[in-house]
Design a protein around this motif. Structure first.
Motif, PDB file in Angstrom:
ATOM      1  N   THR A 109       0.824  -1.219   0.000  1.00  0.00           N
ATOM      2  CA  THR A 109       0.000   0.000   0.000  1.00  0.00           C
ATOM      3  C   THR A 109       0.853   1.261   0.000  1.00  0.00           C
ATOM      4  OG1 THR A 109      -0.210  -0.011   2.439  1.00  0.00           O
ATOM      5  CG2 THR A 109      -1.893  -1.178   1.172  1.00  0.00           C
ATOM      6  N   GLY A 113       1.984   2.576  -3.504  1.00  0.00           N
ATOM      7  CA  GLY A 113       1.156   3.765  -3.658  1.00  0.00           C
ATOM      8  C   GLY A 113       1.960   5.006  -3.998  1.00  0.00           C
ATOM      9  N   LEU A 116       3.412   4.741  -7.586  1.00  0.00           N
ATOM     10  CA  LEU A 116       2.429   4.964  -8.647  1.00  0.00           C
ATOM     11  C   LEU A 116       1.974   6.424  -8.691  1.00  0.00           C
ATOM     12  CD1 LEU A 116       0.162   1.777  -8.420  1.00  0.00           C
ATOM     13  CD2 LEU A 116       2.256   2.146  -9.722  1.00  0.00           C
ATOM     14  N   GLU A 125       1.419   8.248 -17.429  1.00  0.00           N
ATOM     15  CA  GLU A 125       1.183   6.802 -17.393  1.00  0.00           C
ATOM     16  C   GLU A 125       2.525   6.080 -17.426  1.00  0.00           C
ATOM     17  OE1 GLU A 125      -1.356   5.286 -20.417  1.00  0.00           O
ATOM     18  OE2 GLU A 125      -3.197   6.026 -19.476  1.00  0.00           O
ATOM     19  N   VAL A 329      -7.269  -5.151  -4.375  1.00  0.00           N
ATOM     20  CA  VAL A 329      -6.937  -3.928  -5.106  1.00  0.00           C
ATOM     21  C   VAL A 329      -5.621  -4.089  -5.861  1.00  0.00           C
ATOM     22  CG1 VAL A 329      -6.372  -1.475  -4.851  1.00  0.00           C
ATOM     23  CG2 VAL A 329      -8.235  -2.474  -3.516  1.00  0.00           C
ATOM     24  N   SER A 330      -4.646  -4.768  -5.249  1.00  0.00           N
ATOM     25  CA  SER A 330      -3.357  -4.982  -5.911  1.00  0.00           C
ATOM     26  C   SER A 330      -3.516  -5.825  -7.173  1.00  0.00           C
ATOM     27  CB  SER A 330      -2.380  -5.670  -4.954  1.00  0.00           C
ATOM     28  OG  SER A 330      -2.100  -4.850  -3.836  1.00  0.00           O
ATOM     29  N   VAL A 332      -6.063  -5.801  -9.130  1.00  0.00           N
ATOM     30  CA  VAL A 332      -6.577  -4.898 -10.165  1.00  0.00           C
ATOM     31  C   VAL A 332      -5.466  -3.982 -10.675  1.00  0.00           C
ATOM     32  CG1 VAL A 332      -8.203  -3.029 -10.635  1.00  0.00           C
ATOM     33  CG2 VAL A 332      -8.909  -4.973  -9.227  1.00  0.00           C
ATOM     34  N   THR A 333      -4.675  -3.437  -9.742  1.00  0.00           N
ATOM     35  CA  THR A 333      -3.600  -2.507 -10.103  1.00  0.00           C
ATOM     36  C   THR A 333      -2.550  -3.170 -10.987  1.00  0.00           C
ATOM     37  OG1 THR A 333      -3.895  -1.280  -8.041  1.00  0.00           O
ATOM     38  CG2 THR A 333      -1.796  -1.019  -9.179  1.00  0.00           C
ATOM     39  N   THR A 339      -0.200   1.872 -15.323  1.00  0.00           N
ATOM     40  CA  THR A 339      -0.670   2.556 -14.119  1.00  0.00           C
ATOM     41  C   THR A 339      -0.677   4.068 -14.317  1.00  0.00           C
ATOM     42  OG1 THR A 339       1.546   2.725 -13.156  1.00  0.00           O
ATOM     43  CG2 THR A 339       0.295   0.731 -12.658  1.00  0.00           C
ATOM     44  N   GLN A 343      -4.476   5.149  -9.247  1.00  0.00           N
ATOM     45  CA  GLN A 343      -4.192   3.881  -8.567  1.00  0.00           C
ATOM     46  C   GLN A 343      -3.262   4.093  -7.376  1.00  0.00           C
ATOM     47  OE1 GLN A 343      -3.030   2.638 -12.442  1.00  0.00           O
ATOM     48  NE2 GLN A 343      -4.194   0.736 -12.308  1.00  0.00           N
ATOM     49  N   ILE A 346      -5.311   5.423  -4.452  1.00  0.00           N
ATOM     50  CA  ILE A 346      -6.103   4.370  -3.805  1.00  0.00           C
ATOM     51  C   ILE A 346      -5.230   3.568  -2.837  1.00  0.00           C
ATOM     52  CG2 ILE A 346      -7.345   2.208  -4.219  1.00  0.00           C
ATOM     53  CD1 ILE A 346      -8.284   3.459  -6.890  1.00  0.00           C
ATOM     54  N   HIS A 347      -4.041   3.199  -3.271  1.00  0.00           N
ATOM     55  CA  HIS A 347      -3.137   2.436  -2.397  1.00  0.00           C
ATOM     56  C   HIS A 347      -2.735   3.252  -1.173  1.00  0.00           C
ATOM     57  CE1 HIS A 347      -2.003  -1.333  -4.584  1.00  0.00           C
ATOM     58  NE2 HIS A 347      -2.642  -0.692  -5.546  1.00  0.00           N
TER      59      HIS A 347
END
Length: 361
Positions: A109, A113, A116, A125, A329-330, A332-333, A339, A343, A346-347
């Protein structure tokens, strides 16, 4: 990573001074002044250890480089946990669980996080090889479930604990998964983990150190690790006392250990993300989380069995729920290989939740 041809003064002075303070504290005891100096030396020795691990890593190249860095960080964490377990006895039965859980949460996280978010702000990106990251995350989920979740549901012993046979199985399973991942990362599918170097990053194209420099850093890395272990053992009563005085939950001790050990590595991962080398950041993050379980658990289990130390691995319900959310969540990420800053945000919210619930359970 700074690859100067001459070794910077602090990189050898810090380990030497740390050893000196360790000897002084051993004979004179840890007072307020000496304790403060030892605390500063502990942090400096961790940074020095990671620096020398980076020098050796740069000599051997990627992805072996990030593997060596992860191994050095895990060795420090394991040494800290074992020294405090042996000194604390039954009161430290949950320390390995708290430290491992904290390390996984900080990496998945906090570190991911911030990488990203900052990488997205700087480059809009970023991309990485999903083949490597996906395999690492899958192994991490299984290892975390075996170590931190299943002890709550087994019936051979009291809730949250494993029997000796179960501990042995989990230790072997974790070490096996980690070893297979390392084989994939370094030999069979090495290209899945090689970052694309950015021309604007001077560290990506720096000349590797000579064999002499690499061996010197290897020796200083060992000296730094000795200093870290010794100083941590000296300071562990003070850390526990500070947590008790603050009326903070015991998990805070595990968070302090994990944060102290992972801080330099988090800095390295953040620098890689800002230099548009997100693959290197993911290698560091996932590799460290896997090594944290795959190496720490077998060593701690062996010590607990041989020395007959109490060991509680099962998480509390709220921590288990947050761990499951983090892995969802990870997935999905890391599922697309692309990325951006949302994202990362969120983390970081999950990271803030982890810290808040640790202090206000």
């Amino acid at each position: 990573m700074n690859r100067m041809q001459s070794m910077p003064l602090w990189t050898w002075l810090v380990p030497v001074l740390s050893i000196g303070l360790l000897v002084a504290a051993t004979f004179a005891g840890v007072g307020i002044l000496l304790g403060s100096l030892c605390g500063a030396a502990l942090i400096a020795a961790v940074i020095a250890a990671v620096h020398h691990a980076e020098v050796v890593a740069h000599r051997v190249g990627e992805p072996l480089g990030t593997l060596i860095l992860a191994l050095a960080v895990t060795a420090i964490e394991t040494a800290l946990i074992l020294s405090m377990m042996i000194a604390g006895g039954e009161e430290m039965a949950t320390l390995p669980r708290d430290a491992i859980y904290s390390a996984v949460m900080i990496i998945c996280t906090g570190v991911v996080g911030i990488c990203l978010l900052l990488g997205g702000l700087a480059h809009r990106e970023q991309t990485f090889r999903v083949e490597g990251a996906g395999a690492g995350l899958a192994a991490l989920i299984v290892m975390a479930a075996l170590t931190l979740v299943l002890p709550v549901f087994t019936t051979s012993t009291t809730a949250g604990t494993y029997s000796t046979a179960q501990l042995g199985f989990v230790a072997v399973a974790s070490a096996t998964l980690w070893a297979i991942f390392v084989f994939i990362q370094t030999i069979s599918h090495r290209d899945y983990f090689i970052p694309e170097n950015d021309a604007s990053d001077p560290d990506a194209h720096a000349e590797p150190p000579t064999n002499r420099q690499a061996w010197a850093s290897f020796g200083l890395l060992f000296l730094s690790l000795v200093a870290v272990v010794g100083l941590a053992k000296m300071l562990s009563p003070a850390i526990e006392g500070a947590v008790e005085k603050a009326n903070a939950p015991r998990i805070v001790v595990g968070i302090v250990i994990a944060a102290l050990v992972l801080l330099p590595e988090a800095w390295a991962a953040t620098r890689a993300a800002r230099a548009n080398r997100l693959q290197g950041s993911m290698n560091l993050a996932i590799g460290s989380a896997l090594a944290c379980i795959g190496l720490t658990v077998p060593i701690v289990v062996l010590a607990a069995i041989v020395l007959k130390l109490p060991l509680v691995l099962g998480l509390e319900p709220k921590d288990m729920g947050l761990l499951i959310l983090t892995f969802l969540v990870s997935a999905v990420t890391l599922g697309t290989g692309r990325t951006y800053m949302m994202q990362g945000a969120i983390h970081l919210v999950m990271f803030a939740t982890f810290l808040f619930l640790a202090l206000v359970p």
